[in-house]
Every structure is written in structure tokens, then in C-alpha cells.
Write an enzyme that holds these catalytic residues in place. Structure first.
Site, PDB file in Angstrom:
ATOM      1  N   CYS A  26     -25.282   6.335   9.701  1.00 43.20           N
ATOM      2  CA  CYS A  26     -24.788   7.612  10.220  1.00 43.20           C
ATOM      3  C   CYS A  26     -25.253   8.761   9.331  1.00 43.20           C
ATOM      4  CB  CYS A  26     -23.270   7.562  10.383  1.00 43.20           C
ATOM      5  SG  CYS A  26     -22.616   8.891  11.430  1.00 43.20           S
ATOM      6  N   HIS A  53     -22.215   2.997  13.460  1.00 45.95           N
ATOM      7  CA  HIS A  53     -21.533   2.365  12.326  1.00 45.95           C
ATOM      8  C   HIS A  53     -21.478   0.848  12.524  1.00 45.95           C
ATOM      9  CE1 HIS A  53     -19.894   5.903  10.117  1.00 45.95           C
ATOM     10  NE2 HIS A  53     -20.069   6.481  11.295  1.00 45.95           N
ATOM     11  N   GLU A 113     -20.457  -1.262  10.366  1.00 49.32           N
ATOM     12  CA  GLU A 113     -19.382  -1.836   9.550  1.00 49.32           C
ATOM     13  C   GLU A 113     -18.074  -1.989  10.287  1.00 49.32           C
ATOM     14  OE1 GLU A 113     -19.371   2.616   8.315  1.00 49.32           O
ATOM     15  OE2 GLU A 113     -20.667   1.179   9.345  1.00 49.32           O
ATOM     16  N   GLY A 173       5.989 -10.346  -9.655  1.00 45.75           N
ATOM     17  CA  GLY A 173       6.386 -11.382  -8.703  1.00 45.75           C
ATOM     18  C   GLY A 173       5.432 -11.464  -7.539  1.00 45.75           C
ATOM     19  N   GLY A 174       4.482 -10.506  -7.457  1.00 47.60           N
ATOM     20  CA  GLY A 174       3.513 -10.493  -6.375  1.00 47.60           C
ATOM     21  C   GLY A 174       2.244 -11.252  -6.713  1.00 47.60           C
ATOM     22  N   VAL A 175       1.350 -11.322  -5.737  1.00 52.03           N
ATOM     23  CA  VAL A 175       0.120 -12.106  -5.874  1.00 52.03           C
ATOM     24  C   VAL A 175      -0.828 -11.488  -6.893  1.00 52.03           C
ATOM     25  CG1 VAL A 175      -1.924 -12.951  -4.651  1.00 52.03           C
ATOM     26  CG2 VAL A 175       0.308 -13.000  -3.524  1.00 52.03           C
ATOM     27  N   ASP A 176      -0.993 -10.169  -6.857  1.00 49.30           N
ATOM     28  CA  ASP A 176      -2.026  -9.531  -7.672  1.00 49.30           C
ATOM     29  C   ASP A 176      -1.790  -9.735  -9.169  1.00 49.30           C
ATOM     30  OD1 ASP A 176      -2.901  -8.637  -5.215  1.00 49.30           O
ATOM     31  OD2 ASP A 176      -1.971  -6.662  -5.418  1.00 49.30           O
TER      32      ASP A 176
END
Length: 525
Positions: A87, A181, A183, A236-239
Site C-alpha cells: 500500500c 493489504h 496481511e 499468576g499469568g502466562v507471560d
């Protein structure tokens, strides 16, 4: 060993401010090739770091003919590498190489927005094994300006009604430009076109793996940290969990994790975190039970932003106090992800147009005087889950739905109390249990219950009740930026409502939230 060699070759994506530049990176990585995004103003530094095998120029809200509109550094064209312009990227490449771009209103044809169909007029390497001459294919357009005269050495290989230069190619230099585009999902073959560019045109094997990334990051962590000490705040999260396990694999007991338990977690979550890190991985872990401190501070607070600010500040205060007790830490580990990094850096390089600031991107209090270790800052969320599996984290943990930092506090509109947290925890656990029993958990991006500050009249047995309303929320999404409501069957919702009302004292009515994002947000506060 250079980064490009470690990762099996790389692609540099030059960002001109498009809202969908992240999707380009997703498509490149789906093709098994490592890539990074750099604002056009920082492209030369990124080029030196990555030593890429190819370059992709993104779209932009800017207009190439407009005075002061962004340009690609000339050194990219002097590099001799393959270039794909998308684009605005096609238009700016055309302009800089001697072609012509005019605003749509000047040509009298206007722009082209949404679904369009192009016709393939000539073969080119971008179409190998995918599109043939004479075929029509659906693409997604979003442009007001258009190429009116292509640069020397280019030829038209596809055209649409609104874009006579829909795809252009200079095969000698390996330059390609698409006005559409590729993507976005609305271009059905777009991912394969991008894969053709990075593999066939740039000559990359497409064998970048999470195992390779893991090995590269372990070496990088060891080099950065040396014999220093690292502390990591677990949410306590994934990251944060994946970051901690990766860093522990690199430096062992030089890492200490601090889990600030604010009493706003889901049912059994705190115990699961402690068991996983102390028991399964044997990672040094400080578990701080700060429930009373957080809940007493939230007493009487009803404004959502005030809740967030109090929880964020108190978390840092508690974490900082624990870090001081540990003593001698040189580094702070954070689970910063690539979308956080991208959204916190203006594509022009200046602070005035930053999209938003994330709490875990450079959010370290200066007085702590520690360097950041952020081993996930080049990964998207689904890639972090892949890395978690590569590190041996249990799938049930890796696949957990996102959970906000302030926890249940922003799922309890109005005042947050221990009693209301306990009621919500029970309702939420029933809801998620039923979702798992139905085999729907992995099909949903995020599902949770909300305890509303509304009481309604009900009848249970022969008695009148006057209790709280529970809202249920479930959405599907790719990245959380937009979201659609999950279409449960009514029988499922009826069953969940019956269980919650029967089993959770304090709730006598259950409702389902049918709002998409936008206009709503995923969370209620």
C-alpha cells in the site's frame, strides 16, 4: 554469532504508522521466518542489528504526495536486498525510485476501500504456485492515493478496477509492490503471498522455531546478566511465568521470583502458582500474602481508574519492599510482549503520538536502579504460549485465558470487598468449569463472570430474595484488539445460570453480555 544467523535469517519490517503493521509480522512468522518491526525513523539502526535478508515496507495513514510525509531510508534501496512494499509502502518505493503517485481526488477516480478483485496479468515470483495469469482473486484495499506511473525497471503484474498498478514487480532487483493489504484476513491468499516473498524471493528456509528462539534468548540472558541477581514479579499469568521459567533455565538460582498475592485472583490460582514454581520447577519464590493490605485500601473506592492506580502503586510498593529484603538484585525481569513494545513506541520516533503507554514497558521506578531483562519482548501472545510448551509448562497453564493485572477488582463494579470477591470467585469457577466440560475453553479468547452492583428480587423456594446479579462474558479474538461475542447455545447458558444461582449464595440472577469490541471493551472496567 549474529542474530540473523542464530535465527536462520531475518526480515525487517519498516513501519510507516499503519494500524495493521503487526499483522505483517504475524504473517512472516507464520511462514517460519523471524522478523522485527522498526519505525521508519529507526530503520537504519534496526537494519544494522538484524542484518536482514529482506525488507517489507508497511502501509500508512500518511499521503505520499503530501509535504513532509515519511520516506524510507535510501540505504535500504542501496542494500541490494529484496523489498516488498505494501500500500503506502508500494507508493513510497515508487516515488523514491522515480515513479509518480497522485492523490485519488486529482485523478478523478477517488480511492478504493474494502474488498476488491484483481486480475493477474503476468507471472512473477510473488505468485509462484499460487496465482496464474488470467485469474481473478479477492484482495482488501484501503487507499486514497494511487501509483500513476511506475518507476523504471518495473512492470504491472496484476490490476484491479480501482488500481491499475495493483501489483508491480522489478524482478531484476527483486522489488515488489502491492496496492492491497496481503496481511489482513480479507485477502484470503495474503499469507501465502508474504510466505512466497520471504521464502522464494528472499531465499529463507522458513525453519525458524521456538526452540531456536529459546536457545538464542538463553545465551542473551547469560550474556546480559553474567553473575548478577535477577528478581521477577509473578502475576499468576502466562507471560510472567514463561519469562521466569526461561530465565531460570538460563541462570538458575541467580533468579528469585516474588509473587504478590493481592487476594484478587481467581479460585485456587495463588496455590497453583506457588505449587508450580516451588514444587515443579524448584524456582526460589517469595510468596507475599497482601490480601488484607489491598482490600483495606480498596474500601470505599468505586472509580475504576482509582482502583487500577491504587492496585498498581501498592503492588510496586510491596514488590519493592520484598526486593529490598532479598538485597543485591541487579536486574528486574518482566514479561513484556512485542505488541506492548510496538504500541509504546511512536512510529515517528517522537513521544507525542505514542498510541498508549504500558505499565510493564519501561515502567520501572527509577529509584530501584535495576536494569530490565525482557526475554519475551520480541514475541506475540501465541508465540509466548508456544515457548511455554517448549519449556515444559503444563498445557492447562499455558492455555489459560488472559487475566487483568488488577484481577477481580475490575470485575466487581462498585466497591470491592472480601465477601464480594468470594462470591465472584465461586461463580467464575462454575462458569469456567462448565466451559471446559463442554470442550469450549480453547475456542474462547477470554471468559469470565462479573459481579454487578445491582440487586434484584427473586424467588427461591417459597422465600423472596434480594441478591446480586452476575454477568457472564465470553469473546473470541486474535489479539484482544477487537473481539466478537462467543455464541453459546441457550441451553448451555441456562445450565450455567442454574448452577450459579443454586450453588452461590448471594446471586439470584444471571445475564449474558452480548457486546462486541468495539463498542464495548472486553473487561467491564
Amino acid at each position: 554469532m549474529e542474530l540473523a544467523d542464530e535465527l536462520g535469517g531475518t526480515i525487517l519490517i519498516v513501519d510507516f504508522g499503519s494500524q495493521v503493521t503487526q499483522l505483517i509480522a504475524r504473517r512472516v512468522r507464520e511462514a517460519g521466518v523471524y522478523c522485527e518491526i522498526a519505525p521508519f525513523s529507526m530503520a537504519e539502526e534496526a537494519f544494522a542489528k538484524l542484518s536482514p535478508s529482506g525488507i517489507i515496507l508497511s502501509g500508512s495513514p500518511a499521503s505520499v504526495p503530501a509535504e513532509g510525509s515519511p520516506r524510507a531510508p535510501q540505504m535500504l534501496f542501496d542494500s541490494g536486498l529484496p523489498i516488498l512494499g505494501i500500500c503506502y509502502g508500494q507508493q513510497v518505493m515508487t516515488k523514491q525510485l522515480g515513479g509518480e503517485v497522485r492523490p485519488g481526488h486529482e485523478t478523478g477516480e477517488g480511492g478504493e476501500f474494502g474488498r476488491a478483485f484483481l486480475t493477474v496479468t503476468e507471472d512473477c515470483a510473488l505468485f509462484d504456485g499460487l496465482w496464474k495469469v488470467g485469474e481473478r482473486h479477492q484482495v482488501w484495499m484501503s487507499h486514497g492515493d494511487k501509483v500513476t506511473d511506475f518507476a523504471p525497471g518495473f512492470r504491472i503484474v496484476a490490476k484491479s478496477d480501482g488500481a491499475p498498478f495493483a501489483v508491480i514487480a522489478n524482478e531484476e532487483k527483486k522489488y515488489y509492490g502491492t496496492q492491497f493489504h496481503p496481511e489482513v484476513v480479507h485477502t484470503p491468499d495474503g499469507g501465502r503471498l508474504i510466505a512466497n516473498f520471504v521464502r522464494h524471493v528472499c531465499g529463507l528456509s522458513g525453519d525458524w522455531t521456538m526452540a531456536a528462539y529459546r536457545d538464542a534468548q538463553i545465551r542473551a540472558i547469560r550474556e546480559q546478566v553474567g553473575d548478577g541477581k535477577v528478581i521477577c514479579g509473578l502475576s499468576g499469568g502466562v507471560d510472567s511465568a514463561v519469562a521466569a521459567v526461561l530465565i531460570h533455565e538460563a541462570i538458575g538460582d541467580q533468579l528469585t521470583c516474588v509473587f504478590v498475592d493481592h487476594g484478587l485472583m481467581r479460585a485456587n490460582e495463588a496455590a497453583e502458582v506457588v505449587s508450580l514454581f516451588r514444587g515443579h520447577y524448584n524456582i526460589p519464590l517469595v510468596h507475599v500474602d497482601a490480601e488484607e493490605m489491598f482490600l483495606s485500601g480498596l474500601e470505599g473506592v468505586t472509580d475504576p481508574e482509582a482502583k487500577r492506580k491504587f492496585i498498581g502503586k501498592t503492588f510496586i510498593d510491596v514488590f519493592e519492599a520484598e526486593a529490598a529484603k532479598i538485597g543485591g538484585a541487579d536486574f528486574l525481569a518482566q514479561g513484556t510482549l512485542y505488541p506492548d513494545v510496538i504500541e509504546s513506541v511512536s512510529f515517528t520516533g517522537g513521544p507525542s503520538v505514542t498510541i498508549k503507554s504500558h505499565h510493564n514497558v519501561g515502567g520501572l521506578p527509577e529509584r530501584m536502579n535495576m536494569q530490565l531483562v525482557e526475554p519475551l519482548r520480541e514475541l506475540f501472545k501465541d508465540e509466548v504460549r508456544d515457548l511455554g510448551r517448549e519449556l515444559g509448562l503444563p498445557d492447562a497453564f499455558v492455555q489459560r485465558h488472559p487475566f487483568p493485572g488488577p484481577g477481580l477488582a475490575i470485575r466487581i463494579p462498585g466497591e470491592v470487598t472480601k465477601e464480594r470477591c468470594d462470591i465472584l470467585r465461586k461463580a467464575d469457577a462454575i462458569y469456567l468449569e462448565e466451559i471446559r466440560n463442554a470442550g469450549l475453553y480453547d475456542a474462547i479468547w477470554q471468559a469470565f463472570a462479573v459481579l454487578l452492583p445491582v440487586r434484584t428480587v427473586g424467588v427461591m423456594g417459597d422465600a423472596r430474595t434480594y441478591d446480586s446479579v452476575c454477568g457472564l462474558r465470553a469473546v473470541t479474538s486474535v489479539d484482544g484488539m477487537t473481539a466478537d461475542v462467543y455464541p453459546f447455545e441457550s441451553a448451555f447458558l441456562q445450565n450455567v445460570a442454574t448452577r450459579i444461582i443454586n450453588e452461590v449464595q448471594g446471586i439470584n440472577r444471571v445475564v449474558y453480555d452480548y457486546t462486541s469490541k468495539p463498542p464495548g471493551t472486553i473487561e467491564w472496567e
